[in-house]
Design a protein around this motif. Structure first.
Motif, PDB file in Angstrom:
ATOM      1  N   ALA A   1      41.245  63.671  -7.597  1.00  0.00           N
ATOM      2  CA  ALA A   1      42.422  63.919  -6.764  1.00  0.00           C
ATOM      3  C   ALA A   1      43.433  64.866  -7.411  1.00  0.00           C
ATOM      4  CB  ALA A   1      43.107  62.604  -6.416  1.00  0.00           C
ATOM      5  N   TYR A   2      43.352  65.033  -8.726  1.00  0.00           N
ATOM      6  CA  TYR A   2      44.321  65.876  -9.438  1.00  0.00           C
ATOM      7  C   TYR A   2      43.589  66.585 -10.568  1.00  0.00           C
ATOM      8  CZ  TYR A   2      48.459  67.181 -12.198  1.00  0.00           C
ATOM      9  OH  TYR A   2      49.416  67.880 -12.900  1.00  0.00           O
ATOM     10  N   ALA A   3      43.918  67.867 -10.767  1.00  0.00           N
ATOM     11  CA  ALA A   3      43.261  68.600 -11.853  1.00  0.00           C
ATOM     12  C   ALA A   3      44.148  69.713 -12.375  1.00  0.00           C
ATOM     13  CB  ALA A   3      41.929  69.186 -11.381  1.00  0.00           C
ATOM     14  N   LYS A   4      44.000  69.957 -13.679  1.00  0.00           N
ATOM     15  CA  LYS A   4      44.657  71.079 -14.333  1.00  0.00           C
ATOM     16  C   LYS A   4      43.622  71.840 -15.144  1.00  0.00           C
ATOM     17  CE  LYS A   4      48.707  70.443 -16.308  1.00  0.00           C
ATOM     18  NZ  LYS A   4      49.762  69.862 -17.155  1.00  0.00           N
ATOM     19  N   VAL A   5      43.715  73.158 -15.118  1.00  0.00           N
ATOM     20  CA  VAL A   5      42.953  74.018 -16.025  1.00  0.00           C
ATOM     21  C   VAL A   5      43.967  74.618 -16.981  1.00  0.00           C
ATOM     22  CG1 VAL A   5      41.493  76.058 -16.248  1.00  0.00           C
ATOM     23  CG2 VAL A   5      41.171  74.487 -14.322  1.00  0.00           C
ATOM     24  N   ASN A   6      43.823  74.288 -18.249  1.00  0.00           N
ATOM     25  CA  ASN A   6      44.874  74.562 -19.227  1.00  0.00           C
ATOM     26  C   ASN A   6      46.162  73.934 -18.696  1.00  0.00           C
ATOM     27  OD1 ASN A   6      43.093  75.953 -20.999  1.00  0.00           O
ATOM     28  ND2 ASN A   6      43.238  77.754 -19.672  1.00  0.00           N
ATOM     29  N   ASP A   7      47.188  74.709 -18.396  1.00  0.00           N
ATOM     30  CA  ASP A   7      48.443  74.126 -17.905  1.00  0.00           C
ATOM     31  C   ASP A   7      48.665  74.357 -16.418  1.00  0.00           C
ATOM     32  OD1 ASP A   7      49.242  73.075 -20.383  1.00  0.00           O
ATOM     33  OD2 ASP A   7      50.029  75.019 -21.016  1.00  0.00           O
TER      34      ASP A   7
ATOM     35  N   LEU B   1      48.066  60.873  -1.892  1.00  0.00           N
ATOM     36  CA  LEU B   1      48.190  60.017  -0.722  1.00  0.00           C
ATOM     37  C   LEU B   1      49.612  60.163  -0.202  1.00  0.00           C
ATOM     38  CD1 LEU B   1      46.517  56.800  -2.199  1.00  0.00           C
ATOM     39  CD2 LEU B   1      45.465  58.382  -0.585  1.00  0.00           C
ATOM     40  N   SER B   2      49.790  60.367   1.088  1.00  0.00           N
ATOM     41  CA  SER B   2      51.140  60.519   1.615  1.00  0.00           C
ATOM     42  C   SER B   2      51.917  59.212   1.439  1.00  0.00           C
ATOM     43  CB  SER B   2      51.095  60.903   3.095  1.00  0.00           C
ATOM     44  OG  SER B   2      50.717  59.790   3.874  1.00  0.00           O
ATOM     45  N   SER B   3      53.250  59.323   1.426  1.00  0.00           N
ATOM     46  CA  SER B   3      54.074  58.128   1.244  1.00  0.00           C
ATOM     47  C   SER B   3      53.849  57.126   2.372  1.00  0.00           C
ATOM     48  CB  SER B   3      55.555  58.515   1.156  1.00  0.00           C
ATOM     49  OG  SER B   3      55.952  59.240   2.303  1.00  0.00           O
TER      50      SER B   3
ATOM     51  N   PHE C   1      48.056  59.331  -6.293  1.00  0.00           N
ATOM     52  CA  PHE C   1      46.777  59.994  -6.072  1.00  0.00           C
ATOM     53  C   PHE C   1      45.651  59.018  -5.739  1.00  0.00           C
ATOM     54  CE2 PHE C   1      49.040  62.777  -9.095  1.00  0.00           C
ATOM     55  CZ  PHE C   1      49.132  63.909  -8.299  1.00  0.00           C
ATOM     56  N   LYS C   2      45.761  57.804  -6.231  1.00  0.00           N
ATOM     57  CA  LYS C   2      44.668  56.846  -6.077  1.00  0.00           C
ATOM     58  C   LYS C   2      45.232  55.439  -6.128  1.00  0.00           C
ATOM     59  CE  LYS C   2      41.713  55.586  -9.369  1.00  0.00           C
ATOM     60  NZ  LYS C   2      40.742  55.703 -10.474  1.00  0.00           N
ATOM     61  N   VAL C   3      44.554  54.506  -5.474  1.00  0.00           N
ATOM     62  CA  VAL C   3      44.899  53.092  -5.573  1.00  0.00           C
ATOM     63  C   VAL C   3      43.675  52.349  -6.082  1.00  0.00           C
ATOM     64  CG1 VAL C   3      45.608  51.023  -4.312  1.00  0.00           C
ATOM     65  CG2 VAL C   3      46.548  53.251  -3.663  1.00  0.00           C
ATOM     66  N   VAL C   4      43.889  51.449  -7.016  1.00  0.00           N
ATOM     67  CA  VAL C   4      42.837  50.534  -7.461  1.00  0.00           C
ATOM     68  C   VAL C   4      43.220  49.143  -6.977  1.00  0.00           C
ATOM     69  CG1 VAL C   4      41.788  49.391  -9.460  1.00  0.00           C
ATOM     70  CG2 VAL C   4      42.149  51.868  -9.486  1.00  0.00           C
ATOM     71  N   PHE C   5      42.284  48.428  -6.351  1.00  0.00           N
ATOM     72  CA  PHE C   5      42.566  47.039  -6.016  1.00  0.00           C
ATOM     73  C   PHE C   5      41.395  46.162  -6.441  1.00  0.00           C
ATOM     74  CE2 PHE C   5      40.606  48.524  -2.022  1.00  0.00           C
ATOM     75  CZ  PHE C   5      39.784  47.469  -1.659  1.00  0.00           C
ATOM     76  N   TYR C   6      41.656  44.858  -6.507  1.00  0.00           N
ATOM     77  CA  TYR C   6      40.692  43.902  -7.054  1.00  0.00           C
ATOM     78  C   TYR C   6      40.271  42.916  -5.980  1.00  0.00           C
ATOM     79  CZ  TYR C   6      42.286  45.948 -11.385  1.00  0.00           C
ATOM     80  OH  TYR C   6      42.592  46.851 -12.381  1.00  0.00           O
TER      81      TYR C   6
ATOM     82  N   GLU D   1      38.074  51.501  -6.290  1.00  0.00           N
ATOM     83  CA  GLU D   1      38.880  52.716  -6.278  1.00  0.00           C
ATOM     84  C   GLU D   1      39.059  53.180  -4.836  1.00  0.00           C
ATOM     85  OE1 GLU D   1      37.151  55.809  -8.632  1.00  0.00           O
ATOM     86  OE2 GLU D   1      37.880  54.960 -10.507  1.00  0.00           O
ATOM     87  N   LEU D   2      40.290  53.452  -4.439  1.00  0.00           N
ATOM     88  CA  LEU D   2      40.595  53.956  -3.105  1.00  0.00           C
ATOM     89  C   LEU D   2      41.183  55.353  -3.228  1.00  0.00           C
ATOM     90  CD1 LEU D   2      42.475  52.030  -0.279  1.00  0.00           C
ATOM     91  CD2 LEU D   2      43.098  54.371  -0.880  1.00  0.00           C
ATOM     92  N   THR D   3      40.523  56.329  -2.608  1.00  0.00           N
ATOM     93  CA  THR D   3      41.001  57.704  -2.619  1.00  0.00           C
ATOM     94  C   THR D   3      40.911  58.281  -1.205  1.00  0.00           C
ATOM     95  OG1 THR D   3      38.793  58.572  -3.095  1.00  0.00           O
ATOM     96  CG2 THR D   3      40.220  58.126  -4.989  1.00  0.00           C
ATOM     97  N   ASN D   4      41.491  59.450  -1.013  1.00  0.00           N
ATOM     98  CA  ASN D   4      41.243  60.184   0.224  1.00  0.00           C
ATOM     99  C   ASN D   4      39.740  60.363   0.396  1.00  0.00           C
ATOM    100  OD1 ASN D   4      43.906  60.554   1.201  1.00  0.00           O
ATOM    101  ND2 ASN D   4      44.229  62.242  -0.223  1.00  0.00           N
TER     102      ASN D   4
END
Length: 270
Positions: A66-72, A80-82, A151-156, A190-193
């Protein structure tokens, strides 16, 4: 030039020692000196990388794509929208399950999530004070969540049936990734888009670099690594990986103490 994508926990980072094996650090140094690029590709949020020296890597893919950086430079931001986050919280609270909101600035646990997370990691992490440990890795009580980018939700979940009821309540709008373990009382989900996974993140990084997928190597051990292992030019499973992950891989390396080194050796990178 190869682009190499490494899962963190259970692949690169050993939770039993809270460290990266020296053999892995040296192997990464060598392959980068030989003009290859090495990226981390993790389920962790960008706010949970305190133990990682990012100077060793060319970039990172977080929150399972859901999120990535190459160098900076940020190249992916699939938040995920609010409104969606609030809806997810309402449904998880209705089912009385523990959960964690994974954000840019921190990770936020409801009370049940705090207890479940402790249960999930207690056999592999050495900590004397759980509260101090949580703060060290960027985890906070839910009351501190305010306007962070999630970006992501984890639930149990307690059972597969409960997880599937939650999926239905969410109108099947999200990707739910989980693996059953007989050793644990909870199922970590794991819950993602819906279109987000580690390999979707890799593809966007490759587009940014103008690099081809056939020259990629993905190494992992968990169920959320399967898309990466299937999609990369070469997919490698750790020796400790589950059968599903091993079945998806082209090759299987050894366990975490020397698995990265041996995988690179197998690929004639060192």
């Amino acid at each position: 030039m190869k682009c190499i994508f490494l899962d963190i926990d259970g692949t690169l980072f050993d939770p039993n020692t809270n460290s990266i094996p020296e053999s892995a650090s040296r192997a990464i140094e060598i392959v980068r000196e030989n003009n290859n690029k090495v990226f981390l590709c993790t389920g962790r949020s960008v706010s949970s990388l305190n133990e990682i020296d990012m100077k060793m890597y060319d970039g990172i893919i977080c929150s399972s794509g859901a999120y990535a950086k190459v160098n900076d430079q940020v190249v992916i931001c699939e938040r995920l929208s609010s409104n969606n986050t609030a809806k997810i919280q309402e449904i998880l609270e209705r089912y009385d399950v523990g959960y964690i909101l994974e954000g840019k600035n921190g990770n936020y646990l409801n009370p049940q999530g705090k207890e479940c997370f402790k249960e999930m990691i207690k056999s592999t992490n050495r900590f004397t004070n759980y509260e101090e440990f949580l703060l060290r890795i960027g985890f906070f009580d839910l009351e501190f969540f305010e306007n962070d980018t999630i970006f992501k939700v984890v639930f149990y979940g307690k059972t597969i049936d409960e997880i599937e009821l939650i999926r239905i309540a969410l109108d099947n709008e999200y990707k739910l990734t989980y693996e059953i373990s007989e050793e644990k009382r909870f199922i970590e989900v794991e819950l993602t888009n819906k279109e987000v996974n580690k390999y979707s993140g890799i593809c966007k990084v490759l587009d940014f670099l103008h690099h081809e997928s056939k020259d990629t190597i993905g190494i992992g051990d968990s169920i959320n690594d399967i898309e990466m292992i299937n999609g990369c030019g070469i997919g490698i499973a750790m020796g400790s990986a589950s059968d599903k992950v091993k079945q998806a891989a082209d090759f299987i390396t050894t366990n975490i103490d020397d698995g990265i080194f041996n995988a690179f050796k197998l690929m004639s990178l060192i």
